[in-house]
Design a protein around this motif. Structure first.
Motif, PDB file in Angstrom:
ATOM      1  N   ALA A  49       0.814  -1.217   0.000  1.00 53.67           N
ATOM      2  CA  ALA A  49       0.000   0.000   0.000  1.00 53.67           C
ATOM      3  C   ALA A  49       0.851   1.273   0.000  1.00 53.67           C
ATOM      4  O   ALA A  49       0.314   2.368   0.013  1.00 53.67           O
ATOM      5  N   SER A  50       2.161   1.099  -0.047  1.00 52.17           N
ATOM      6  CA  SER A  50       3.075   2.235   0.101  1.00 52.17           C
ATOM      7  C   SER A  50       3.400   2.893  -1.236  1.00 52.17           C
ATOM      8  O   SER A  50       2.906   2.493  -2.284  1.00 52.17           O
ATOM      9  N   ASN A  51       4.318   3.865  -1.158  1.00 50.40           N
ATOM     10  CA  ASN A  51       4.788   4.546  -2.367  1.00 50.40           C
ATOM     11  C   ASN A  51       5.884   3.760  -3.086  1.00 50.40           C
ATOM     12  O   ASN A  51       6.442   4.234  -4.057  1.00 50.40           O
ATOM     13  N   GLY A  52       6.210   2.587  -2.591  1.00 46.50           N
ATOM     14  CA  GLY A  52       7.191   1.717  -3.237  1.00 46.50           C
ATOM     15  C   GLY A  52       8.589   1.772  -2.657  1.00 46.50           C
ATOM     16  O   GLY A  52       9.443   0.967  -3.020  1.00 46.50           O
ATOM     17  N   ASP A  53       8.853   2.685  -1.734  1.00 40.88           N
ATOM     18  CA  ASP A  53      10.176   2.797  -1.111  1.00 40.88           C
ATOM     19  C   ASP A  53      10.386   1.633  -0.151  1.00 40.88           C
ATOM     20  O   ASP A  53       9.699   1.518   0.862  1.00 40.88           O
ATOM     21  N   ARG A  54      11.334   0.766  -0.486  1.00 41.09           N
ATOM     22  CA  ARG A  54      11.589  -0.418   0.341  1.00 41.09           C
ATOM     23  C   ARG A  54      12.525  -0.155   1.510  1.00 41.09           C
ATOM     24  O   ARG A  54      12.589  -0.939   2.452  1.00 41.09           O
ATOM     25  N   ALA A  55      13.276   0.929   1.464  1.00 44.33           N
ATOM     26  CA  ALA A  55      14.337   1.166   2.446  1.00 44.33           C
ATOM     27  C   ALA A  55      13.871   1.094   3.902  1.00 44.33           C
ATOM     28  O   ALA A  55      14.506   0.394   4.706  1.00 44.33           O
ATOM     29  N   PRO A  56      12.793   1.770   4.298  1.00 43.01           N
ATOM     30  CA  PRO A  56      12.424   1.694   5.713  1.00 43.01           C
ATOM     31  C   PRO A  56      11.945   0.307   6.147  1.00 43.01           C
ATOM     32  O   PRO A  56      12.146  -0.100   7.290  1.00 43.01           O
ATOM     33  N   TYR A  57      11.361  -0.436   5.226  1.00 44.43           N
ATOM     34  CA  TYR A  57      10.902  -1.787   5.538  1.00 44.43           C
ATOM     35  C   TYR A  57      12.103  -2.712   5.752  1.00 44.43           C
ATOM     36  O   TYR A  57      12.140  -3.511   6.688  1.00 44.43           O
ATOM     37  N   GLU A  58      13.087  -2.582   4.864  1.00 48.84           N
ATOM     38  CA  GLU A  58      14.302  -3.387   5.001  1.00 48.84           C
ATOM     39  C   GLU A  58      15.082  -2.996   6.252  1.00 48.84           C
ATOM     40  O   GLU A  58      15.630  -3.858   6.943  1.00 48.84           O
ATOM     41  N   ALA A  59      15.118  -1.705   6.564  1.00 47.49           N
ATOM     42  CA  ALA A  59      15.820  -1.250   7.765  1.00 47.49           C
ATOM     43  C   ALA A  59      15.137  -1.777   9.026  1.00 47.49           C
ATOM     44  O   ALA A  59      15.808  -2.190   9.980  1.00 47.49           O
ATOM     45  N   PHE A  60      13.793  -1.793   9.031  1.00 48.25           N
ATOM     46  CA  PHE A  60      13.066  -2.343  10.184  1.00 48.25           C
ATOM     47  C   PHE A  60      13.385  -3.830  10.333  1.00 48.25           C
ATOM     48  O   PHE A  60      13.679  -4.302  11.432  1.00 48.25           O
ATOM     49  N   TRP A  61      13.331  -4.559   9.224  1.00 49.34           N
ATOM     50  CA  TRP A  61      13.622  -5.991   9.238  1.00 49.34           C
ATOM     51  C   TRP A  61      15.031  -6.247   9.767  1.00 49.34           C
ATOM     52  O   TRP A  61      15.234  -7.121  10.613  1.00 49.34           O
ATOM     53  N   LYS A  62      15.995  -5.471   9.291  1.00 49.29           N
ATOM     54  CA  LYS A  62      17.380  -5.629   9.736  1.00 49.29           C
ATOM     55  C   LYS A  62      17.501  -5.330  11.229  1.00 49.29           C
ATOM     56  O   LYS A  62      18.155  -6.063  11.967  1.00 49.29           O
ATOM     57  N   ALA A  63      16.853  -4.265  11.686  1.00 52.41           N
ATOM     58  CA  ALA A  63      16.906  -3.908  13.107  1.00 52.41           C
ATOM     59  C   ALA A  63      16.322  -5.018  13.979  1.00 52.41           C
ATOM     60  O   ALA A  63      16.827  -5.281  15.070  1.00 52.41           O
ATOM     61  N   CYS A  64      15.292  -5.686  13.486  1.00 49.55           N
ATOM     62  CA  CYS A  64      14.658  -6.763  14.249  1.00 49.55           C
ATOM     63  C   CYS A  64      15.576  -7.966  14.443  1.00 49.55           C
ATOM     64  O   CYS A  64      15.422  -8.729  15.390  1.00 49.55           O
ATOM     65  N   HIS A  65      16.506  -8.145  13.543  1.00 46.44           N
ATOM     66  CA  HIS A  65      17.371  -9.318  13.582  1.00 46.44           C
ATOM     67  C   HIS A  65      18.809  -9.005  13.957  1.00 46.44           C
ATOM     68  O   HIS A  65      19.640  -9.906  14.036  1.00 46.44           O
TER      69      HIS A  65
END
Length: 131
Positions: A49-65
């Motif tokens: 549903a976003s504007n297509g910017d993957r960076a914050p999603y990938e950064a969240f995923w990385k922070a979680c792990h």
């Protein structure tokens, strides 16, 4: 009717999702994310549903792990500190700016609803036992 209930359904869904991400980030104090499927699904749905910017999603995923080393306490603080800014960046990809107060209000609403559901279940279970 509260401010929460006056929001459009799509915005309420986004706020619930953002509040869930905030709760996940808060739990990173204890350990890196282990039950990852639900988080992946949530991030995928939000990204769709976003504007297509993957960076914050990938950064969240990385922070979680992330496991930055050192004591688990320091690592947990680091994971949470890295994940929380990503949440607001994710909200921006969905087209809105969030204040911490909005996330807090969403979490309060969710928790109140959960308490009501648990209380209702407990009353029904108690009635079955005594009935």
């Amino acid at each position: 009717m509260t401010g929460w209930e006056r929001r459009p359904p799509t915005m309420r869904a986004f706020l619930l999702s953002i509040a869930a991400l905030d709760q996940i980030a808060g739990n990173l104090h204890d350990a890196p994310l282990r039950d990852a499927l639900a988080v992946r699904a949530l991030l995928a749905l939000l990204h769709a549903a976003s504007n297509g910017d993957r960076a914050p999603y990938e950064a969240f995923w990385k922070a979680c792990h992330d496991d930055p080393g050192g004591s688990e306490t320091v690592a947990g603080i680091g994971r949470t500190a890295a994940a929380r800014p990503c949440i607001y960046a994710i909200a921006r990809t969905l087209g809105f700016e969030l204040a911490q107060r909005e996330v807090h209000d969403a979490m309060t609403t969710i928790q109140a609803g959960e308490r009501k559901r648990v209380e209702k279940y407990d009353r029904a279970r108690q009635a079955r036992r005594t009935g």
